[in-house]
Write an enzyme that holds these catalytic residues in place. Structure first.
Site, short mmCIF file in Angstrom:
data_model
loop_
_atom_site.label_atom_id
_atom_site.label_comp_id
_atom_site.label_asym_id
_atom_site.label_seq_id
_atom_site.Cartn_x
_atom_site.Cartn_y
_atom_site.Cartn_z
N LYS A 97 0.03 78.34 -27.33
CA LYS A 97 1.41 78.55 -26.89
C LYS A 97 2.31 78.30 -28.09
O LYS A 97 2.32 77.20 -28.65
CB LYS A 97 1.77 77.60 -25.75
CG LYS A 97 3.20 77.77 -25.30
CD LYS A 97 3.60 76.73 -24.26
CE LYS A 97 5.12 76.66 -24.19
NZ LYS A 97 5.59 75.45 -23.50
N GLY A 158 13.34 70.07 -20.36
CA GLY A 158 13.62 68.71 -19.91
C GLY A 158 14.92 68.55 -19.14
O GLY A 158 15.30 67.44 -18.79
N ALA A 184 9.88 75.94 -18.69
CA ALA A 184 10.96 75.02 -19.07
C ALA A 184 12.16 75.06 -18.13
O ALA A 184 12.62 76.12 -17.71
CB ALA A 184 11.45 75.26 -20.50
N GLY A 185 12.64 73.88 -17.83
CA GLY A 185 13.89 73.73 -17.09
C GLY A 185 13.74 73.66 -15.59
O GLY A 185 14.70 73.34 -14.89
N ASN A 206 6.48 70.75 -16.88
CA ASN A 206 5.97 69.50 -17.44
C ASN A 206 6.86 68.33 -17.02
O ASN A 206 6.48 67.51 -16.19
CB ASN A 206 5.86 69.60 -18.96
CG ASN A 206 5.17 68.39 -19.57
OD1 ASN A 206 4.95 67.38 -18.92
ND2 ASN A 206 4.82 68.46 -20.82
N THR A 207 8.08 68.29 -17.55
CA THR A 207 8.95 67.12 -17.32
C THR A 207 9.09 66.76 -15.84
O THR A 207 8.94 65.59 -15.47
CB THR A 207 10.35 67.39 -17.91
OG1 THR A 207 10.21 67.77 -19.27
CG2 THR A 207 11.23 66.14 -17.83
#
Lengths: 255, 367
Positions: A97, A158, A184-185, A206-207
């Site tokens: 990635k 994040g 993301a986000g 992830n976050t």
């Protein structure tokens, strides 16, 4: 209903991809990966420690997962390329990635450098999944450069803000023939469901999982939301209507 | 505009007055804002904000978790030399002090590296006194080459360099610069730095910019707390960090909060910074600069360090020894400052785990 999801010709069992950063321990990370049923998991090479003394993150990734190394920390194409090559040398495989982030404040990717890195690494036989700002022309350039999927951001990394770039992502989904994975986000399972309802091929989180009070349950919640969103997309939701649809039509007498 | 010019502009403002005018509402607004401005930062540093510390802490905890996750990075300092040509009245290595000075030779560096790397530490911070004569750049280069066999991240805390010299170090794999301004109050700075090149306030202040231009990956700045009025010192530290973040967006900027621990003499810090103030300063930096790293060294006690986890800290030193050659030879010697947290790397890791955080040993891969 057959609904296979393939990347680079390879059958992928889950449309939910999970990142491995930010967890409070490797044990909780492993349990979250298991409850997420993710098939592809991302690992930052910068965190892989093959020395004798410390725990190795790779030992905590379930055996049935595909480990995709990310180039976290790369600030330009050259660094991303070097990280990818190192990853392969260290036995981390061909899935890569690309993250090229020359901005420590918003953590936004550099599409131009990402395209350069994608082109070079695809030529070297890597299966390249680039993280990008959702721009149609750049997505096309990434396809031409040999990417096996594109990974547009829903919101800055994040932030947990959800699908802020929805309109641009919708265009990518319509126009790009390789898998579009929203990365993301996404802060809540409902955000993931929304991306899937829109027609995204998969999402990466992830976050939102790693820093949840209970990451293991949150991973499961996201996983189910992704399935629900996908089913809704396939089922073909009714159009959102601005006007009322009366059950006793006012113009029925004209028939 | 360099930061020195920006600094001059701010010096004309009556900052005490700005702090004094802060209302509770100003503090609450700062807590609830997503993106803080300089006025909000000042509000969080004010005495008034001290009453709302818990609310600031809750926000800082949430911001840090989202931005950095539940992890704390560990590193260890490695003192290569105690030779110094500066006379800084508060420092254990000051040139006038009669003490046995030592600069490690390559075999000794290798021995220290072996001992430290056996603890699992993968990020090393090399330190020297400020002596180009005893530790010229070529010495630093040779040391980095030895250490890169053992560690994946190498940072330096040495005398300020030229941009070209920073470039040279970046090219051989140096990732991070640690360079504290010590005192942002220029008048007091001159008083504390009596002789030597370090007396040049502006040259030191602009060093992070030279490192940023040289594409250094991380830059840590800080004020030595106790030398001047803490609130103002942190205000200028925050301004400099914000300046660097704007100008060198590729570089990760970190802020350290070293509290003065005198060594080898009678110097007493003229300003006492309480634990509560330290926490308030740290939280203010976290909310003002959500993406900045925050370092806490073993100058602070293990008990305080443990309590600071979750309040914005992202990096900690562990198992530190500040005596030159002290890792391989446990004999007593003169360190640069007194260590409060004498816990081993293993004990520090366990402390972090007990707080529900993951100790991260490796966070970069030398390319």
């Amino acid at each position: 209903m057959e609904d296979q999801f393939k990347i680079a010709g390879q059958l992928i069992n889950s449309r939910f991809l999970l990142g491995t950063g930010k967890f409070s321990s490797y044990a909780i990370m492993r349990d979250s990966l298991e409850s997420s049923q993710a098939h592809i998991v991302t690992v930052a090479l910068r965190r892989v420690d093959l020395g004798q003394k410390n725990e190795n993150i790779l030992d905590y990734i379930p055996k049935n997962c595909i480990t995709m190394t990310n180039t976290s920390g790369a600030r330009n194409a050259e660094e991303a390329i070097r990280i990818a090559r190192l990853a392969r040398k260290m036995g981390c495989g061909n899935w890569i990635k690309i993250e090229v982030i020359p901005d420590t404040k918003y953590l936004l990717p550099d599409n131009a450098e990402t395209i350069k890195a994608t082109e070079a690494l695809a030529k070297e036989g890597f299966l390249v999944m680039p993280y990008m700002n959702p721009d149609l022309m750049d997505a096309r350039r990434l396809v031409n450069a040999g990417a096996v999927s594109v990974m547009p951001l829903g919101a800055p990394i994040g932030t947990n803000k959800g699908l802020k770039t929805q309109e641009m992502i919708r265009i990518l989904i319509e126009e790009i023939d390789i898998p579009v994975i929203v990365d993301a986000g996404l802060g809540k399972p409902s955000h993931a469901a929304e991306a899937m309802e829109l027609g995204a091929d998969a999402v990466l989180v992830n976050t939102a999982v790693a820093v949840a009070v209970d990451p293991v349950i949150m991973a499961q919640a996201f996983s189910q939301a992704v399935i629900a969103g996908r089913l809704a997309y396939l089922a073909g939701p009714g159009a959102v209507k601005e006007e009322a649809a009366a059950s006793s039509p006012l113009t029925g007498f004209l028939r | 505009m360099s930061f020195y010019e920006e600094y001059q502009k701010y010096k004309e403002i009556d900052i005490d007055d700005v702090f004094a005018r802060v209302t509770e509402n100003d503090v609450l607004r700062a807590i609830n804002k997503e993106s803080l401005e300089v006025n909000d930062f000042a509000a969080l540093l004010s005495v008034q904000a001290g009453d709302l510390l818990e609310r600031v802490a809750q926000k800082a905890n949430e911001v840090t978790r989202r931005k950095f996750g539940k992890v704390i990075h560990l590193y260890a300092p490695l003192y290569l030399s105690s030779h110094c040509e500066n006379e800084c009245v508060y420092c254990g290595f000051r040139s006038s002090r009669v003490m046995e000075r030592k600069t490690l030779v390559p075999e000794e560096i290798e021995k220290e590296a072996e001992v430290i790397s056996k603890t699992g530490i993968r990020h090393i911070l090399i330190l020297t006194g400020e002596s180009r004569k005893n530790t010229p750049l070529s010495y630093i280069v040779d040391s980095v080459k030895i250490l890169s066999k053992y560690f994946s991240t190498i940072s330096i805390e040495i005398y300020p360099l030229t941009e070209q010299e920073y470039k040279e170090l970046v090219s051989i794999g140096v990732d991070g610069l640690v360079l504290y301004q010590e005192a942002y109050n220029e008048e007091l700075y001159k008083k504390y730095h009596v002789r030597g090149l370090k007396r040049d306030f502006e040259y030191r202040l602009l060093s992070p910019e030279r490192a940023g231009s040289a594409k250094m990956r991380t830059i840590s700045i800080g004020a030595l707390l106790g030398l001047a009025e803490g609130r103002k010192e942190i205000f200028f530290t925050g301004l400099q960090a914000a300046y660097l973040l704007r100008k060198y967006s590729e570089t990760e900027i970190s802020v350290s909060f070293p509290r003065l621990k005198p060594q080898g003499g009678t110097f007493t810090a003229p300003y006492n910074i309480s634990d509560k103030e330290l926490v308030q300063f740290m939280l203010a930096i976290r909310l003002f600069l959500p993406g900045a790293g925050i370092n806490i060294s073993t100058r602070e006690s293990s008990q305080l360090r443990s309590n600071l986890i979750g309040l914005g800290v992202t990096r900690m030193s562990a198992g530190s020894i500040t005596v030159v050659g002290g890792y391989a030879n446990k004999q007593k010697g003169d360190g640069q400052f007194t260590i409060s947290d004498k816990n081993s790397v293993e004990e520090t890791k366990n402390m972090i785990i007990s707080k529900g955080y993951q100790p991260v040993m490796k966070d970069w891969q030398t390319l």
